[in-house]
Design a protein around this motif. Structure first.
Motif, short mmCIF file in Angstrom:
data_model
loop_
_atom_site.label_atom_id
_atom_site.label_comp_id
_atom_site.label_asym_id
_atom_site.label_seq_id
_atom_site.Cartn_x
_atom_site.Cartn_y
_atom_site.Cartn_z
N UNK A 107 0.82 -1.20 0.00
CA UNK A 107 0.00 0.00 0.00
C UNK A 107 0.86 1.26 0.00
N UNK A 108 0.35 2.31 -0.61
CA UNK A 108 1.08 3.55 -0.68
C UNK A 108 1.54 3.87 -2.08
N UNK A 109 1.44 2.89 -2.98
CA UNK A 109 1.83 3.09 -4.36
C UNK A 109 0.57 3.20 -5.23
N UNK A 110 0.69 3.68 -6.47
CA UNK A 110 -0.49 3.77 -7.35
C UNK A 110 -1.19 2.42 -7.46
N UNK A 169 2.63 7.44 3.35
CA UNK A 169 2.12 7.58 1.98
C UNK A 169 0.60 7.35 1.92
N UNK A 170 -0.06 7.55 3.05
CA UNK A 170 -1.54 7.48 3.11
C UNK A 170 -2.08 6.12 2.71
N UNK A 171 -1.40 5.06 3.16
CA UNK A 171 -1.80 3.72 2.75
C UNK A 171 -3.19 3.33 3.25
N UNK A 224 -6.11 1.83 0.96
CA UNK A 224 -6.73 0.52 1.20
C UNK A 224 -8.24 0.65 1.26
N UNK A 225 -8.70 1.64 1.99
CA UNK A 225 -10.15 1.83 2.13
C UNK A 225 -10.80 2.18 0.80
N UNK A 226 -10.14 3.00 0.01
CA UNK A 226 -10.72 3.41 -1.27
C UNK A 226 -10.77 2.26 -2.27
#
Length: 216
Positions: A1-4, A28-30, A34-36
């Motif tokens: 998580x954290x990547x495009x 990086x707002x992982x 994940x939620x999105x």
């Protein structure tokens, strides 16, 4: 998580389980990612930090992990504990004790194992882990490794030993009702430390270990 985001391109039956690898993932707002993505990943579980007791991996203090854990809770997914190098070591014990004291949520405990091919010892470790925390267990990485091996002196463990270990451990794990998941870890077939545990050859074909794992 954290990547495009990258949509999986393979089997419809494969389940996606995201991981918050370390502190950098959160930076990086992982969790938001994940939620999105849940609508199309179908993720129900989230794995915690990867080998936080290893300076070459997540390399986190227990205090840091505890401070960051509420962010993982905000995912709304079922949470797996951090997976340390030493499943029965002090790091996880301190983390789980502090999490319980602070009423933080840990839904299942994860572990790694790269020990010699002794099935009884491995299964006893799994049993002790469950007895210590009373939660479901996921073995997210396990295989046979010889950490003293080099290119000139590869793994001392034979294919026969590894096949026997795999057969016994998979059978044993399936008899433990609290073991929810397990996954054999593979490396390159020519890796001196774990090559004998590899599931695939460099051309993508299955090794004898891979053939057995597929059949179990």
């Amino acid at each position: 998580p954290g990547y495009p985001p990258l949509r999986p391109a393979s089997s419809h039956t494969a389940e996606f389980v995201p991981m918050i690898w370390g502190q950098g993932s959160l930076e990086r707002n992982a969790i938001a990612q994940v939620r999105s993505e849940v609508a199309w990943t179908g993720a129900e579980y989230l794995l915690g930090f990867n080998e936080p007791d290893h300076d070459g991996q997540a390399d986190m203090s227990v205090g840091s992990a505890i401070k960051l854990w509420p962010q993982l809770e905000q995912s709304g997914l079922k949470l797996g504990s951090p997976a340390p190098v030493q499943a029965l070591g002090d790091w996880l014990k301190k983390f789980m004790d502090q999490a319980a004291a602070k009423d933080l949520r840990v839904d299942f405990v994860t572990m790694h194992s790269y020990a010699p091919p002794n099935a009884d010892s491995f299964l006893k470790t799994v049993q002790k882990l469950h007895e210590r925390y009373g939660k479901p267990i996921w073995i997210t990485e396990f295989a046979v490794a010889d950490w003293k091996a080099t290119a000139k002196s590869p793994s001392r463990f034979s294919e026969r030993e590894i096949l026997g270990f795999m057969r016994e451990t998979v059978d044993g794990l399936r008899q433990l009702p609290y073991v929810e998941r397990f996954a054999w870890k593979t490396r390159a077939h020519d890796d001196p430390i774990m090559g004998a545990s590899a599931l695939f050859r460099s051309n993508g074909s299955l090794t004898a270990t891979g053939e057995l794992y597929r059949s179990l």
